[in-house]
Motif scaffolding. Structure first.
Motif, PDB file in Angstrom:
ATOM      1  N   ARG A 103       1.043  -1.402   0.152  1.00 43.77           N
ATOM      2  CA  ARG A 103      -0.078   0.218  -0.293  1.00 43.77           C
ATOM      3  C   ARG A 103       0.699   1.058   0.155  1.00 43.77           C
ATOM      4  NH1 ARG A 103      -2.794  -3.201  -1.165  1.00 43.77           N
ATOM      5  NH2 ARG A 103      -4.598  -3.604  -0.554  1.00 43.77           N
ATOM      6  N   CYS A 104       2.174   1.301   0.075  1.00 38.35           N
ATOM      7  CA  CYS A 104       3.367   2.279   0.430  1.00 38.35           C
ATOM      8  C   CYS A 104       2.905   2.833  -1.240  1.00 38.35           C
ATOM      9  CB  CYS A 104       4.336   2.143   0.429  1.00 38.35           C
ATOM     10  SG  CYS A 104       4.787   1.431   2.639  1.00 38.35           S
ATOM     11  N   HIS A 105       2.866   2.412  -1.945  1.00 35.30           N
ATOM     12  CA  HIS A 105       3.350   3.155  -2.953  1.00 35.30           C
ATOM     13  C   HIS A 105       1.763   4.355  -3.862  1.00 35.30           C
ATOM     14  CE1 HIS A 105       1.011  -0.070  -4.550  1.00 35.30           C
ATOM     15  NE2 HIS A 105       0.642   0.157  -6.321  1.00 35.30           N
ATOM     16  N   PHE A 106       0.818   3.853  -3.213  1.00 34.31           N
ATOM     17  CA  PHE A 106      -0.816   4.782  -3.569  1.00 34.31           C
ATOM     18  C   PHE A 106      -0.192   6.109  -1.930  1.00 34.31           C
ATOM     19  CE2 PHE A 106      -2.482  -0.056  -3.973  1.00 34.31           C
ATOM     20  CZ  PHE A 106      -2.451   0.298  -4.968  1.00 34.31           C
ATOM     21  N   VAL A 107       0.388   5.516  -1.145  1.00 31.69           N
ATOM     22  CA  VAL A 107       0.258   6.825  -0.003  1.00 31.69           C
ATOM     23  C   VAL A 107       1.436   7.825  -1.193  1.00 31.69           C
ATOM     24  CG1 VAL A 107       0.912   7.732   1.896  1.00 31.69           C
ATOM     25  CG2 VAL A 107      -0.897   5.292   1.615  1.00 31.69           C
ATOM     26  N   CYS A 108       2.495   7.143  -1.620  1.00 30.76           N
ATOM     27  CA  CYS A 108       3.797   8.289  -1.868  1.00 30.76           C
ATOM     28  C   CYS A 108       3.269   9.043  -2.793  1.00 30.76           C
ATOM     29  CB  CYS A 108       4.964   7.015  -1.502  1.00 30.76           C
ATOM     30  SG  CYS A 108       5.386   6.456  -0.698  1.00 30.76           S
ATOM     31  N   SER A 109       2.418   8.062  -3.778  1.00 27.59           N
ATOM     32  CA  SER A 109       1.958   9.239  -5.088  1.00 27.59           C
ATOM     33  C   SER A 109       0.816   9.994  -4.796  1.00 27.59           C
ATOM     34  CB  SER A 109       1.784   7.682  -5.979  1.00 27.59           C
ATOM     35  OG  SER A 109       0.764   8.061  -7.640  1.00 27.59           O
ATOM     36  N   LYS A 110       0.614   9.784  -3.419  1.00 26.65           N
ATOM     37  CA  LYS A 110      -0.528  10.954  -3.407  1.00 26.65           C
ATOM     38  C   LYS A 110       0.730  11.984  -2.824  1.00 26.65           C
ATOM     39  CE  LYS A 110      -4.381  10.890  -4.015  1.00 26.65           C
ATOM     40  NZ  LYS A 110      -5.034  10.770  -4.728  1.00 26.65           N
ATOM     41  N   ILE A 111       1.087  11.788  -2.268  1.00 24.43           N
ATOM     42  CA  ILE A 111       2.205  12.856  -1.773  1.00 24.43           C
ATOM     43  C   ILE A 111       2.683  13.713  -2.765  1.00 24.43           C
ATOM     44  CG2 ILE A 111       3.936  12.906  -0.151  1.00 24.43           C
ATOM     45  CD1 ILE A 111       3.628  11.018   1.370  1.00 24.43           C
ATOM     46  N   MET A 112       3.005  13.169  -4.017  1.00 24.45           N
ATOM     47  CA  MET A 112       3.910  13.585  -4.849  1.00 24.45           C
ATOM     48  C   MET A 112       2.515  14.411  -5.473  1.00 24.45           C
ATOM     49  SD  MET A 112       7.756  13.030  -4.412  1.00 24.45           S
ATOM     50  CE  MET A 112       6.788  13.237  -3.285  1.00 24.45           C
ATOM     51  N   ASP A 165      12.442  -0.570   6.190  1.00 23.63           N
ATOM     52  CA  ASP A 165      11.212   0.776   5.897  1.00 23.63           C
ATOM     53  C   ASP A 165      10.533   0.680   4.194  1.00 23.63           C
ATOM     54  OD1 ASP A 165      10.011   2.871   5.737  1.00 23.63           O
ATOM     55  OD2 ASP A 165      11.123   3.643   7.904  1.00 23.63           O
ATOM     56  N   PRO A 166       9.341  -0.059   3.681  1.00 27.95           N
ATOM     57  CA  PRO A 166       8.933   0.132   3.019  1.00 27.95           C
ATOM     58  C   PRO A 166       8.717   1.219   1.934  1.00 27.95           C
ATOM     59  CG  PRO A 166       8.154  -1.941   3.767  1.00 27.95           C
ATOM     60  CD  PRO A 166       9.039  -0.743   4.722  1.00 27.95           C
ATOM     61  N   PHE A 167       7.346   1.893   3.709  1.00 26.53           N
ATOM     62  CA  PHE A 167       6.636   3.442   3.051  1.00 26.53           C
ATOM     63  C   PHE A 167       8.114   4.759   2.371  1.00 26.53           C
ATOM     64  CE2 PHE A 167       6.178   8.096   4.036  1.00 26.53           C
ATOM     65  CZ  PHE A 167       5.077   8.099   3.417  1.00 26.53           C
ATOM     66  N   LEU A 168       9.379   4.441   3.648  1.00 29.11           N
ATOM     67  CA  LEU A 168      10.477   5.768   2.665  1.00 29.11           C
ATOM     68  C   LEU A 168      11.216   4.804   2.089  1.00 29.11           C
ATOM     69  CD1 LEU A 168      12.015   7.506   4.756  1.00 29.11           C
ATOM     70  CD2 LEU A 168      13.606   6.288   5.174  1.00 29.11           C
ATOM     71  N   SER A 169      11.496   3.900   2.047  1.00 28.88           N
ATOM     72  CA  SER A 169      12.187   3.047   0.197  1.00 28.88           C
ATOM     73  C   SER A 169      11.073   3.940  -0.672  1.00 28.88           C
ATOM     74  CB  SER A 169      12.249   1.995   0.393  1.00 28.88           C
ATOM     75  OG  SER A 169      13.490   0.824   1.800  1.00 28.88           O
ATOM     76  N   THR A 170      10.304   3.651  -0.698  1.00 30.95           N
ATOM     77  CA  THR A 170       9.340   3.622  -1.922  1.00 30.95           C
ATOM     78  C   THR A 170       9.453   5.555  -2.306  1.00 30.95           C
ATOM     79  OG1 THR A 170       8.197   2.083  -1.820  1.00 30.95           O
ATOM     80  CG2 THR A 170       6.704   3.876  -2.617  1.00 30.95           C
ATOM     81  N   LEU A 171       9.263   6.196  -1.192  1.00 34.36           N
ATOM     82  CA  LEU A 171       9.048   7.441  -0.960  1.00 34.36           C
ATOM     83  C   LEU A 171      10.452   8.489  -1.139  1.00 34.36           C
ATOM     84  CD1 LEU A 171       7.899   9.971   0.051  1.00 34.36           C
ATOM     85  CD2 LEU A 171       8.059  10.669   2.397  1.00 34.36           C
ATOM     86  N   ILE A 172      11.332   7.574  -1.060  1.00 29.01           N
ATOM     87  CA  ILE A 172      12.816   8.186  -1.889  1.00 29.01           C
ATOM     88  C   ILE A 172      12.729   8.468  -3.175  1.00 29.01           C
ATOM     89  CG2 ILE A 172      14.827   7.672  -1.430  1.00 29.01           C
ATOM     90  CD1 ILE A 172      15.370   7.113   1.552  1.00 29.01           C
ATOM     91  N   GLN A 173      12.480   6.748  -3.835  1.00 32.57           N
ATOM     92  CA  GLN A 173      12.652   6.594  -4.864  1.00 32.57           C
ATOM     93  C   GLN A 173      11.983   7.916  -5.627  1.00 32.57           C
ATOM     94  OE1 GLN A 173      11.661   2.359  -6.265  1.00 32.57           O
ATOM     95  NE2 GLN A 173      11.907   1.668  -4.046  1.00 32.57           N
ATOM     96  N   MET A 174      10.129   8.114  -5.467  1.00 27.56           N
ATOM     97  CA  MET A 174       8.819   8.320  -5.924  1.00 27.56           C
ATOM     98  C   MET A 174       9.896  10.141  -5.853  1.00 27.56           C
ATOM     99  SD  MET A 174       5.542   7.361  -5.128  1.00 27.56           S
ATOM    100  CE  MET A 174       5.145   5.843  -6.159  1.00 27.56           C
ATOM    101  N   VAL A 175      10.512  11.039  -4.746  1.00 23.73           N
ATOM    102  CA  VAL A 175      11.295  12.078  -4.156  1.00 23.73           C
ATOM    103  C   VAL A 175      12.478  11.884  -5.649  1.00 23.73           C
ATOM    104  CG1 VAL A 175      10.258  12.604  -2.412  1.00 23.73           C
ATOM    105  CG2 VAL A 175      12.667  11.867  -3.007  1.00 23.73           C
ATOM    106  N   GLN A 176      12.985  11.549  -6.038  1.00 18.45           N
ATOM    107  CA  GLN A 176      13.824  11.242  -7.254  1.00 18.45           C
ATOM    108  C   GLN A 176      13.580  11.201  -8.709  1.00 18.45           C
ATOM    109  OE1 GLN A 176      15.920   7.959  -5.849  1.00 18.45           O
ATOM    110  NE2 GLN A 176      17.846   8.348  -5.175  1.00 18.45           N
TER     111      GLN A 176
END
Length: 237
Positions: A103-112, A165-176
């Protein structure tokens, strides 16, 4: 490099007023000690609220709950909520639920989506993280940045540091990918126990360290985060 030129897709909002994210945004989530989310949830200032419904979180419970009676001017906590502090120049994004890895990529995508929609200048992520390096007792907090200059004089975590930390790992990829200027303020920690922050599991110390973050050498950001009271919050995951 400019932001991506795309239209962010939002679910219906509970607050449809003229809400606009500020240029500096703090992000807290339910990390291993719930340190970042507790510190930000405890900010005691007048707020504007925006709650975003993410379908994939429909059945999720809150990660941290308040033990206080709700102020009539406030809104209840939600799994994904954004605050504007009325008298300060920053916003807060709160991911207040325990996320499964799928579910992490859904949340990180919304943050982006919301960061790019409102052209955020700086995203500051507070995270308590279990790390596999020898920790210097004098080092309370680490800082790693992507697409930006450092905010503090804190040392970096080595680039080869392992994390679970799946959330943090996903967020790092997306901010890049999205080229969002991001600062990660990281405190080494262990898993927190249910209930209020306490010294025995280290969660109270994590909150205290986040309280004293000074990102510009003047104490200004530290003052923004005060006063907060973690004794009024209970970890419920």
């Amino acid at each position: 490099m400019p932001y991506s030129n795309r239209v962010a897709q939002f679910e219906p909002l509970e607050d449809t007023g003229e809400f606009k994210l500020r240029k500096t945004v703090f992000l807290g989530y339910t990390d291993i000690a719930a340190g970042g989310i507790r510190a930000l949830l405890g900010i005691n200032m007048r707020k504007e609220f925006l709650t975003i419904n993410i379908p994939e979180l429909r059945d999720n419970n809150l990660g941290v709950e308040s033990l206080e009676t709700l102020d009539p001017r406030d809104q209840p906590y939600a799994p994904f909520q954004v605050w504007n502090l009325k008298y300060e120049q920053f916003s807060v994004i709160l991911v207040n639920t325990k996320l499964k890895s799928d579910r992490c990529h859904f949340v990180c995508s919304k943050i982006m989506d919301i960061c790019t929609k409102w052209c955020v200048d700086k995203l500051i992520v507070l995270s308590a993280l279990r790390v596999d390096i020898a920790i210097n007792d004098d080092t309370k907090i680490y800082e790693n940045v992507i697409n930006d200059m450092p905010l503090t004089n804190c040392p970096e975590l080595p680039g080869d540091t392992s994390m679970n930390d799946p959330f943090l790992s996903t967020l790092i990829q997306m901010v890049q990918v999205e080229y969002v200027p991001t600062c990660f303020l990281i405190i080494p920690a262990h898993r927190a126990c249910l209930g209020e922050a306490r010294e025995t599991d280290g969660s109270k110390q994590v909150n205290d360290h986040f309280e004293h973050v000074d990102t510009d050498g003047t104490g200004r950001v530290r003052a923004h985060l005060l006063p907060y009271n973690t004794c009024t919050q209970s970890l419920s995951w």
